[in-house]
Design a protein around this motif. Structure first.
Motif, PDB file in Angstrom:
ATOM      1  N   VAL A 117      -5.661   8.585   7.033  1.00  0.00           N
ATOM      2  CA  VAL A 117      -6.594   7.472   6.854  1.00  0.00           C
ATOM      3  C   VAL A 117      -5.953   6.153   7.271  1.00  0.00           C
ATOM      4  O   VAL A 117      -6.571   5.334   7.970  1.00  0.00           O
ATOM      5  N   CYS A 118      -4.704   5.940   6.868  1.00  0.00           N
ATOM      6  CA  CYS A 118      -4.013   4.695   7.201  1.00  0.00           C
ATOM      7  C   CYS A 118      -3.752   4.598   8.709  1.00  0.00           C
ATOM      8  O   CYS A 118      -3.878   3.521   9.299  1.00  0.00           O
ATOM      9  N   PHE A 119      -3.397   5.703   9.326  1.00  0.00           N
ATOM     10  CA  PHE A 119      -3.145   5.713  10.771  1.00  0.00           C
ATOM     11  C   PHE A 119      -4.400   5.292  11.532  1.00  0.00           C
ATOM     12  O   PHE A 119      -4.350   4.430  12.411  1.00  0.00           O
ATOM     13  N   ILE A 120      -5.541   5.893  11.161  1.00  0.00           N
ATOM     14  CA  ILE A 120      -6.794   5.544  11.815  1.00  0.00           C
ATOM     15  C   ILE A 120      -7.168   4.099  11.498  1.00  0.00           C
ATOM     16  O   ILE A 120      -7.619   3.348  12.376  1.00  0.00           O
ATOM     17  N   THR A 146       0.830  -1.206   0.000  1.00  0.00           N
ATOM     18  CA  THR A 146       0.000   0.000   0.000  1.00  0.00           C
ATOM     19  C   THR A 146       0.863   1.255   0.000  1.00  0.00           C
ATOM     20  O   THR A 146       0.547   2.236  -0.692  1.00  0.00           O
ATOM     21  N   LEU A 147       1.939   1.247   0.762  1.00  0.00           N
ATOM     22  CA  LEU A 147       2.853   2.397   0.834  1.00  0.00           C
ATOM     23  C   LEU A 147       3.460   2.689  -0.534  1.00  0.00           C
ATOM     24  O   LEU A 147       3.565   3.858  -0.939  1.00  0.00           O
ATOM     25  N   VAL A 148       3.856   1.657  -1.259  1.00  0.00           N
ATOM     26  CA  VAL A 148       4.446   1.841  -2.591  1.00  0.00           C
ATOM     27  C   VAL A 148       3.428   2.492  -3.534  1.00  0.00           C
ATOM     28  O   VAL A 148       3.748   3.440  -4.262  1.00  0.00           O
ATOM     29  N   ILE A 149       2.195   2.000  -3.509  1.00  0.00           N
ATOM     30  CA  ILE A 149       1.137   2.583  -4.339  1.00  0.00           C
ATOM     31  C   ILE A 149       0.915   4.045  -3.969  1.00  0.00           C
ATOM     32  O   ILE A 149       0.762   4.921  -4.835  1.00  0.00           O
ATOM     33  N   GLY A 150       0.910   4.335  -2.665  1.00  0.00           N
ATOM     34  CA  GLY A 150       0.720   5.706  -2.200  1.00  0.00           C
ATOM     35  C   GLY A 150       1.811   6.641  -2.675  1.00  0.00           C
ATOM     36  O   GLY A 150       1.541   7.783  -3.074  1.00  0.00           O
ATOM     37  N   LEU A 151       3.054   6.185  -2.646  1.00  0.00           N
ATOM     38  CA  LEU A 151       4.180   7.008  -3.093  1.00  0.00           C
ATOM     39  C   LEU A 151       4.088   7.291  -4.595  1.00  0.00           C
ATOM     40  O   LEU A 151       4.360   8.407  -5.044  1.00  0.00           O
ATOM     41  N   ILE A 152       3.694   6.297  -5.358  1.00  0.00           N
ATOM     42  CA  ILE A 152       3.541   6.481  -6.813  1.00  0.00           C
ATOM     43  C   ILE A 152       2.472   7.530  -7.101  1.00  0.00           C
ATOM     44  O   ILE A 152       2.662   8.447  -7.913  1.00  0.00           O
ATOM     45  N   LEU A 153       1.332   7.420  -6.419  1.00  0.00           N
ATOM     46  CA  LEU A 153       0.238   8.371  -6.630  1.00  0.00           C
ATOM     47  C   LEU A 153       0.611   9.769  -6.143  1.00  0.00           C
ATOM     48  O   LEU A 153       0.212  10.764  -6.748  1.00  0.00           O
ATOM     49  N   ALA A 154       1.377   9.855  -5.054  1.00  0.00           N
ATOM     50  CA  ALA A 154       1.800  11.165  -4.545  1.00  0.00           C
ATOM     51  C   ALA A 154       2.702  11.867  -5.551  1.00  0.00           C
ATOM     52  O   ALA A 154       2.606  13.085  -5.744  1.00  0.00           O
ATOM     53  N   LEU A 155       3.577  11.108  -6.206  1.00  0.00           N
ATOM     54  CA  LEU A 155       4.452  11.690  -7.229  1.00  0.00           C
ATOM     55  C   LEU A 155       3.644  12.185  -8.431  1.00  0.00           C
ATOM     56  O   LEU A 155       4.034  13.147  -9.101  1.00  0.00           O
ATOM     57  N   LEU A 183      -0.127  12.150   0.442  1.00  0.00           N
ATOM     58  CA  LEU A 183       0.558  11.469   1.541  1.00  0.00           C
ATOM     59  C   LEU A 183      -0.015  11.881   2.890  1.00  0.00           C
ATOM     60  O   LEU A 183      -0.110  11.069   3.810  1.00  0.00           O
ATOM     61  N   VAL A 184      -0.391  13.157   3.008  1.00  0.00           N
ATOM     62  CA  VAL A 184      -0.974  13.638   4.260  1.00  0.00           C
ATOM     63  C   VAL A 184      -2.340  12.984   4.493  1.00  0.00           C
ATOM     64  O   VAL A 184      -2.603  12.410   5.560  1.00  0.00           O
TER      65      VAL A 184
END
Length: 314
Positions: free
Chosen positions: A122-125, A100-109, A116-117
């Protein structure tokens, strides 16, 4: 672990709760903002689904480890029932979170740092909803966090990744100068908030239906949910109020111009919803009572999605 056990562990049947905010947000981006992005949508869907499966697995692992009842631990919980190794389950969870983190980084770029914020919150909760010494799900906060995280969080992120050109909300960071600026459209953000409310309410009701059904079992396993504090009778009233409020939000959105006339198809579901609410109250605390939360969510949000699709067509 075979595929059947894996799908039971991640409770694949429950993923419809996160599917509706995603689908409705995609169509809402097209109808209200006139913009969409296919690649971003596909990437986010994959990441969202894997993260949802990870949080469900965390929930099952925590329930297994914290269970006070041997009947629940070894007959009801999938980990004990199937004799799964908790260490391997933890490895599976970490693998899904890393993906999930890898997908998030790709989308953030591709879309901006604000993803990311929002994704981090959402991920923290999502993780601490069931993880930790006092998970959110074992407190009188489960309905709030599940509804807001999935109903608003997934909805807002989906709109964000589908509208990169409009920059409805955007975080500009200059690392060299050490400054940042958060900008956006006030009316666009308010429209997103209003459009997400029916999803927030119906998803919160899913958790509430679960807690209304399991009140006695939750107390036995030291889970003190909202229903424990307000009582089952008040919980039933809250369940009904949230459902009726979803219709009020749709009507308000139509008046304010967030929705167009095809959204009125949602009101065709009202007679069936009223019947479901009455049957839900009569069936408590029977296990089948939870099914009415699922039925209401599918019925209302299915009509909500159809209304937006008709808006797109007409």
């Amino acid at each position: 672990m075979n595929l059947k056990v894996f799908l039971e562990l991640v409770e694949i049947r429950t993923k419809i709760a996160s599917l509706f905010p995603f689908l409705i947000a995609v169509v809402f981006s097209l109808t209200y903002f006139g913009e969409g992005n296919f690649l971003n949508t596909v990437l986010f869907f994959i990441g969202m689904l894997v993260f949802d499966m990870a949080t469900t697995t965390i929930n099952n692992l925590m329930d297994y480890q914290k269970a006070k009842s041997d009947v629940y631990k070894y007959q009801d919980n999938v980990i004990g029932k199937e004799g799964l190794d908790p260490k391997k389950v933890r490895t599976l969870i970490l693998s899904m979170l890393a993906f999930t983190l890898v997908i998030g980084l790709i989308l953030a770029l591709k879309t901006g740092w604000l993803l990311l914020v929002m994704g981090g919150i959402v991920c923290f909760i999502g993780v601490f909803y069931t993880f930790g010494p006092i998970p959110l799900s074992r407190m009188p906060l489960g309905e709030i966090f599940s509804g807001v995280t999935m109903g608003l969080g997934i909805f807002a992120i989906t709109v964000y990744i589908n509208t990169p050109l409009r920059k409805i909300f955007y975080l500009d960071i200059n690392f060299k100068a050490g400054v940042f600026a958060l900008t956006g459209s006030l009316w666009g953000v308010l429209a997103i908030l209003l459009a997400s409310l029916p999803l927030v309410f119906t998803i919160a009701n899913l958790m509430l239906a679960n807690n209304l059904r399991d009140l006695e079992a939750d107390i036995e396993n030291h889970r003190y949910t909202l229903v424990y504090y307000i009582g089952r009778e008040v919980g039933i009233i809250l369940f009904q109020t949230l459902m009726y409020s979803s219709y009020a939000v749709i009507l308000l959105g139509l008046i304010l111009g967030v929705f167009e006339w095809p959204i009125l198809i949602v009101f065709a579901t009202l007679p069936k919803i009223i019947k479901n609410l009455k049957e839900h109250k009569a069936s408590l605390p029977h296990p089948r009572s939870f099914g009415y939360g699922i039925k209401n969510l599918i019925l209302f949000n299915g009509a909500y999605l159809v209304g937006l699709l008709l808006t797109l067509i007409f």
